[in-house]
Design a protein around this motif. Structure first.
Motif, short mmCIF file in Angstrom:
data_model
loop_
_atom_site.label_atom_id
_atom_site.label_comp_id
_atom_site.label_asym_id
_atom_site.label_seq_id
_atom_site.Cartn_x
_atom_site.Cartn_y
_atom_site.Cartn_z
N LYS A 133 0.84 -1.20 0.00
CA LYS A 133 0.00 0.00 0.00
C LYS A 133 0.87 1.25 0.00
N GLN A 175 0.15 5.83 -0.09
CA GLN A 175 -0.84 6.89 0.08
C GLN A 175 -0.89 7.74 -1.19
N TRP A 212 -3.29 10.87 -3.31
CA TRP A 212 -4.36 11.86 -3.22
C TRP A 212 -5.53 11.39 -4.07
N GLN A 213 -6.72 11.37 -3.48
CA GLN A 213 -7.92 10.91 -4.18
C GLN A 213 -9.01 11.98 -4.03
N GLU A 220 -12.60 13.36 -3.33
CA GLU A 220 -13.62 12.86 -2.41
C GLU A 220 -14.76 12.18 -3.17
N GLU A 221 -15.26 11.10 -2.63
CA GLU A 221 -16.33 10.32 -3.25
C GLU A 221 -17.53 11.21 -3.55
N TRP A 259 -9.66 16.82 -2.13
CA TRP A 259 -8.71 15.71 -2.27
C TRP A 259 -8.17 15.31 -0.91
N ARG A 260 -8.11 14.01 -0.69
CA ARG A 260 -7.62 13.49 0.58
C ARG A 260 -6.58 12.40 0.32
N GLU A 315 -5.34 8.92 0.75
CA GLU A 315 -6.00 7.66 1.07
C GLU A 315 -5.06 6.50 0.72
N ALA A 352 -3.91 3.20 -1.01
CA ALA A 352 -4.25 2.53 -2.27
C ALA A 352 -3.42 1.26 -2.37
#
Length: 210
Positions: free
Chosen positions: A96, A98, A100-101, A103-104, A113-114, A116, A118
């Protein structure tokens, strides 16, 4: 439309006996870029082809309890999973990092962007696994999952979104270049399931947002 992203690696004069060493090297380069202390989340050994169930699988608990154990370190997890090397096996390691994704449910300029976690899968192929698919997939293939953390329409992003996208691309390319520099590969290919040439797009993304 989201696409699956892969990195295929080939090694010169490759022999099955060298697979554990090569897997460990790639995993260790990933750990440096991901800053995940080199811990493996899941290790599996899969016979014959992807439709088969693993003949070996170990799920590691990487929390405060793991600090006293070296079992999930790359070199140890690889050694355990590849204890029985076979031509018709694939050896898969989940790790894994981290990213930036967005937000849903949010889109465009409304996105927040948070960072998360992956999942990335690093897979070493025996020469007879899945009808010698290593010829197309590489001796080792890195499965990054969907390409959405790296491929967005910059016109739909605000300044913060462009910055987060750039940081994701820089992390991905840092891993690719680190493998190229330190793992003794003969060739590599960064590709998507649809066949779209992604490397050029990523470089163009960096040039546009810088």
């Amino acid at each position: 439309m989201a696409d699956q992203l892969y990195l295929s690696l080939w090694f010169p004069n490759f022999r099955l006996a060298s697979l554990p060493e090569k897997l460990t090297a790639v995993l260790e380069q990933f750990a440096k870029v991901a800053d995940n202390h080199g811990r493996i989340a899941v290790a599996s050994a899969i016979p014959l082809g992807w439709n088969e169930s693993p003949v070996f699988q170990r799920i590691f608990v990487n929390d405060d309890r793991s600090e006293d154990s070296d079992d999930s370190l790359a070199k140890n997890a690889v050694a355990e999973a590849t204890e029985q090397l076979h031509d018709d096996m694939a050896y898969e390691f989940e790790v894994k990092w981290q990213l930036w994704q967005p937000e849903e449910g949010a889109e465009g300029f409304d996105s927040t962007w948070r960072l998360e976690p992956a999942t990335v899968k690093i897979i070493g192929f025996g020469p007879e696994f899945d009808d010698a698919s290593y010829e197309q997939n590489g001796h080792i293939r890195v499965d990054f999952g969907l390409d959405t953390p790296w491929v967005q329409d910059e016109n739909d992003l605000d300044e913060d979104g462009q910055k987060r996208l750039q940081q994701n691309v820089e992390k991905l390319l840092a891993f690719v270049l680190s493998v190229e520099k330190h793992c003794g590969i003969s060739s590599r290919l960064l590709w998507t399931e649809s066949g779209e040439p992604l490397a050029e797009k990523l470089i163009a993304t960096l040039q546009r947002v810088n």
